[in-house]
Design a protein around this motif. Structure first.
Motif, mmCIF file in Angstrom:
data_model
loop_
_atom_site.group_PDB
_atom_site.id
_atom_site.type_symbol
_atom_site.label_atom_id
_atom_site.label_comp_id
_atom_site.label_asym_id
_atom_site.label_seq_id
_atom_site.Cartn_x
_atom_site.Cartn_y
_atom_site.Cartn_z
ATOM 1 N N ALA A 18 10.422 -4.790 -7.337
ATOM 2 C CA ALA A 18 9.803 -4.600 -7.063
ATOM 3 C C ALA A 18 10.398 -3.450 -6.924
ATOM 4 N N LEU A 19 9.538 -2.027 -6.938
ATOM 5 C CA LEU A 19 10.078 -0.875 -6.685
ATOM 6 C C LEU A 19 9.296 -0.064 -5.438
ATOM 7 N N PHE A 20 8.155 -0.546 -5.110
ATOM 8 C CA PHE A 20 7.544 -0.804 -3.752
ATOM 9 C C PHE A 20 7.113 -1.279 -3.145
ATOM 10 N N GLN A 21 6.562 -1.070 -1.814
ATOM 11 C CA GLN A 21 6.364 -2.715 -1.051
ATOM 12 C C GLN A 21 5.271 -1.704 -0.299
ATOM 13 N N VAL A 22 4.343 -2.058 -0.163
ATOM 14 C CA VAL A 22 3.073 -1.965 1.034
ATOM 15 C C VAL A 22 2.480 -2.461 2.143
ATOM 16 N N GLY A 23 2.889 -2.800 3.104
ATOM 17 C CA GLY A 23 2.681 -3.289 4.069
ATOM 18 C C GLY A 23 1.670 -2.931 5.527
ATOM 19 N N ASP A 29 -0.603 8.201 1.337
ATOM 20 C CA ASP A 29 -0.093 10.020 0.411
ATOM 21 C C ASP A 29 0.351 9.552 -0.116
ATOM 22 N N GLU A 30 2.064 9.291 0.755
ATOM 23 C CA GLU A 30 2.954 9.353 0.512
ATOM 24 C C GLU A 30 3.891 8.678 -0.738
ATOM 25 N N LEU A 31 2.998 6.657 -0.533
ATOM 26 C CA LEU A 31 3.242 5.964 -1.583
ATOM 27 C C LEU A 31 2.383 6.287 -2.513
ATOM 28 N N VAL A 32 1.395 6.726 -2.535
ATOM 29 C CA VAL A 32 0.432 7.179 -3.710
ATOM 30 C C VAL A 32 1.282 8.779 -4.622
ATOM 31 N N LYS A 33 2.180 9.293 -4.340
ATOM 32 C CA LYS A 33 3.284 10.285 -5.292
ATOM 33 C C LYS A 33 4.081 9.615 -5.126
ATOM 34 N N GLY A 34 4.363 8.351 -4.857
ATOM 35 C CA GLY A 34 6.401 7.704 -5.362
ATOM 36 C C GLY A 34 5.866 7.171 -6.473
ATOM 37 N N ILE A 35 4.886 6.359 -5.989
ATOM 38 C CA ILE A 35 4.576 5.521 -7.270
ATOM 39 C C ILE A 35 4.175 6.297 -8.564
ATOM 40 N N GLY A 36 3.140 7.437 -8.292
ATOM 41 C CA GLY A 36 3.136 8.245 -9.553
ATOM 42 C C GLY A 36 4.153 8.750 -10.281
ATOM 43 N N GLU A 37 5.134 9.270 -9.050
ATOM 44 C CA GLU A 37 6.352 9.890 -9.844
ATOM 45 C C GLU A 37 6.818 8.743 -10.415
ATOM 46 N N ALA A 38 7.120 7.264 -10.398
ATOM 47 C CA ALA A 38 7.180 6.209 -11.065
ATOM 48 C C ALA A 38 6.493 6.256 -12.321
ATOM 49 N N LEU A 39 6.147 6.391 -12.183
ATOM 50 C CA LEU A 39 4.880 5.660 -13.227
ATOM 51 C C LEU A 39 5.314 6.983 -14.601
ATOM 52 N N ASP A 40 5.402 7.991 -14.649
ATOM 53 C CA ASP A 40 5.390 9.421 -14.582
ATOM 54 C C ASP A 40 7.089 9.119 -15.190
ATOM 55 N N ARG A 42 8.549 5.814 -15.602
ATOM 56 C CA ARG A 42 9.230 4.197 -16.158
ATOM 57 C C ARG A 42 7.486 4.050 -16.802
ATOM 58 N N GLU A 43 6.425 4.251 -16.106
ATOM 59 C CA GLU A 43 5.007 3.853 -17.588
ATOM 60 C C GLU A 43 5.071 2.524 -16.644
ATOM 61 N N LEU A 44 5.427 2.416 -16.460
ATOM 62 C CA LEU A 44 5.655 0.279 -15.656
ATOM 63 C C LEU A 44 6.451 0.045 -14.851
ATOM 64 N N VAL A 45 5.510 0.013 -13.156
ATOM 65 C CA VAL A 45 5.710 -0.510 -11.928
ATOM 66 C C VAL A 45 5.335 -1.592 -11.221
ATOM 67 N N LYS A 46 6.465 -2.170 -10.794
ATOM 68 C CA LYS A 46 5.891 -2.989 -9.921
ATOM 69 C C LYS A 46 6.034 -3.128 -8.316
ATOM 70 N N ILE A 47 4.890 -3.895 -7.678
ATOM 71 C CA ILE A 47 4.565 -3.086 -6.780
ATOM 72 C C ILE A 47 4.615 -4.448 -5.419
ATOM 73 N N SER A 48 5.554 -4.971 -4.473
ATOM 74 C CA SER A 48 4.965 -5.720 -4.000
ATOM 75 C C SER A 48 4.103 -5.862 -2.788
#
Length: 96
Positions: A18-23, A29-40, A42-48
């Motif tokens: 998992a690249l990101f954790q949501v607690g 907004d920072e989480l959304v931005k970070g996941i968006g950049e990772a999707l750009d 890698r295209e596939l992102v795993k989140i915990s």
């Protein structure tokens, strides 16, 4: 997305960490931005989703997919998988 494509993406994500954790902070907004950049990239992102997350995993996945314009791939326990085809030149593209 077909079930065959979804199955392929699930299998690719199975061996990834998992690249990101949501607690307890939820979706920032920072989480959304970070996941968006990772999707750009890698295209596939795993989140915990941590136990302190204010959302159920299915709800969290739907909210993130909507905010990011991504597709929900899978929810396995507290692990979520998102996919979005990258338009960035030079990004690794997944063949579906």
């Amino acid at each position: 997305m077909t079930s065959k494509e979804r199955a392929k993406l699930r299998s690719l994500a199975a061996n990834e960490n998992a690249l990101f954790q949501v607690g307890k902070g939820g979706i920032s907004d920072e989480l959304v931005k970070g996941i968006g950049e990772a999707l750009d990239k890698r295209e596939l992102v795993k989140i915990s989703a941590l136990k302190t997350c204010p959302y159920e995993p299915e709800e969290l996945l739907a909210l993130l997919a909507e905010k990011l314009g991504a597709q929900s791939v899978a929810v396995t326990g507290s692990k979520l998988v998102l996919y979005r085809r990258s338009q960035v030149k030079g990004a690794a593209h997944i063949q579906l």
